[in-house]
Design an enzyme around this catalytic site. Sequence first.
Site, PDB file in Angstrom:
ATOM      1  N   ASN A   8       5.893  -5.136   9.710  1.00 32.01           N
ATOM      2  CA  ASN A   8       4.709  -5.643   9.018  1.00 32.01           C
ATOM      3  C   ASN A   8       5.073  -7.031   8.495  1.00 32.01           C
ATOM      4  O   ASN A   8       5.788  -7.148   7.511  1.00 32.01           O
ATOM      5  CB  ASN A   8       4.340  -4.696   7.862  1.00 32.01           C
ATOM      6  N   TRP A   9       4.575  -8.032   9.187  1.00 31.36           N
ATOM      7  CA  TRP A   9       4.962  -9.409   8.834  1.00 31.36           C
ATOM      8  C   TRP A   9       4.256  -9.919   7.584  1.00 31.36           C
ATOM      9  O   TRP A   9       4.588 -11.002   7.089  1.00 31.36           O
ATOM     10  CB  TRP A   9       4.683 -10.346  10.010  1.00 31.36           C
ATOM     11  N   LYS A  10       3.266  -9.178   7.093  1.00 30.48           N
ATOM     12  CA  LYS A  10       2.512  -9.633   5.913  1.00 30.48           C
ATOM     13  C   LYS A  10       2.026 -11.063   6.154  1.00 30.48           C
ATOM     14  O   LYS A  10       1.627 -11.384   7.267  1.00 30.48           O
ATOM     15  CB  LYS A  10       3.366  -9.492   4.652  1.00 30.48           C
ATOM     16  N   HIS A  92      -2.596  -0.493   3.021  1.00 36.02           N
ATOM     17  CA  HIS A  92      -1.241  -0.872   2.622  1.00 36.02           C
ATOM     18  C   HIS A  92      -1.192  -1.026   1.106  1.00 36.02           C
ATOM     19  O   HIS A  92      -2.177  -1.423   0.471  1.00 36.02           O
ATOM     20  CB  HIS A  92      -0.832  -2.184   3.308  1.00 36.02           C
ATOM     21  N   GLU A  94      -0.113  -3.247  -0.765  1.00 34.69           N
ATOM     22  CA  GLU A  94      -0.576  -4.545  -1.302  1.00 34.69           C
ATOM     23  C   GLU A  94      -2.092  -4.653  -1.250  1.00 34.69           C
ATOM     24  O   GLU A  94      -2.707  -5.279  -2.114  1.00 34.69           O
ATOM     25  CB  GLU A  94       0.112  -5.695  -0.544  1.00 34.69           C
ATOM     26  N   GLU A 162       4.888   4.989   1.949  1.00 35.61           N
ATOM     27  CA  GLU A 162       5.601   3.845   1.373  1.00 35.61           C
ATOM     28  C   GLU A 162       5.539   3.941  -0.148  1.00 35.61           C
ATOM     29  O   GLU A 162       4.524   3.558  -0.755  1.00 35.61           O
ATOM     30  CB  GLU A 162       4.950   2.532   1.828  1.00 35.61           C
ATOM     31  N   GLY A 168       9.611  -4.018  -1.030  1.00 33.47           N
ATOM     32  CA  GLY A 168      10.043  -5.368  -1.345  1.00 33.47           C
ATOM     33  C   GLY A 168      10.951  -5.465  -2.562  1.00 33.47           C
ATOM     34  O   GLY A 168      11.183  -6.548  -3.080  1.00 33.47           O
ATOM     35  N   SER A 202      11.757  -1.166   1.807  1.00 33.71           N
ATOM     36  CA  SER A 202      13.118  -1.705   1.841  1.00 33.71           C
ATOM     37  C   SER A 202      13.997  -1.082   2.925  1.00 33.71           C
ATOM     38  O   SER A 202      15.187  -0.823   2.704  1.00 33.71           O
ATOM     39  CB  SER A 202      13.778  -1.585   0.458  1.00 33.71           C
ATOM     40  N   GLY A 223       8.927  -4.275   6.255  1.00 31.49           N
ATOM     41  CA  GLY A 223       8.349  -5.539   5.820  1.00 31.49           C
ATOM     42  C   GLY A 223       9.359  -6.669   5.935  1.00 31.49           C
ATOM     43  O   GLY A 223       9.569  -7.253   6.991  1.00 31.49           O
ATOM     44  N   GLY A 224      10.030  -6.975   4.826  1.00 33.36           N
ATOM     45  CA  GLY A 224      10.941  -8.122   4.753  1.00 33.36           C
ATOM     46  C   GLY A 224      11.957  -8.179   5.886  1.00 33.36           C
ATOM     47  O   GLY A 224      12.208  -9.261   6.445  1.00 33.36           O
TER      48      GLY A 224
END
Length: 244
Positions: A8-10, A92, A94, A162, A168, A202, A223-224
């Site tokens: 997930n590149w956000k 998601h 966010e 999640e 994150g 994470s 993600g990251g």
Amino acid sequence: MTRIVAGNWKMHHGPPGAADFFSRFVPRVDSIPVRLVFFTPDVALAASIASARVPAEFGVQNIHWEAAGALTGETSAEMAREAGATLALIGHSERRHVFGETDAEVNRKVLAAVRAGLTPVVCVGELLEERRAGRLEEVLRGQVGAFVGSLTGDREFMVAYEPVWAIGTGETATPADAAEAHGIVRKALGELGHAPILYGGSVKPGNAASLMSAHDVDGVLVGGASLDPDVFAGIVEATPSARS
Ligand code: PGA
């Protein structure tokens, strides 16, 4: 079941960044033992599909529930499909906690994804205070209960567990935490409990294998650590190749 490794590149990697990512990622993963999915920014979807050159699926990170309309800044499930997406991330953390998306909106988006022929990947997860208050099961059952009635066994969908406190933050659920939560989600899905359930929060090359070996964990949503091609390739390489 082949494990699923989803990035997930956000709001990272526009078209040049996507092309650069794949030019460095592809040589790292020539024979891929996983089902690879990328949730790119909408504007980088075409460039990603054009430059991927590995077997991969692509999805958007959000959709609107209307097919079309005077909704400035929104993208419909149908348009995402036309642009080459085959999956859509929905709900998601966010979207829920930064943009205030509700369970009812998540459900409308799930229906829209199904209508457009996209595979919904619906995210659920508890806040730290909910976990500390012993409300894990109640929260997950509530989030799953809000959309499960909109799905049927003949359309593919996935759930991503999640925990909000692990996204994150560098904090990760233990494999036992993940197995417990995934078990709750699977039970809440009832007769649709065969759906793949991904863990996110994470995930890194160093913890991916143990998380994906936990009971009921069918893959990861990253993600990251999906932004850097070498790091993401490290997660792909760490993936147990077959479900035991
Ligand atoms: P993270 O994000 O891997 O950076 O924790 C996961 C996600 O938000 O899907």
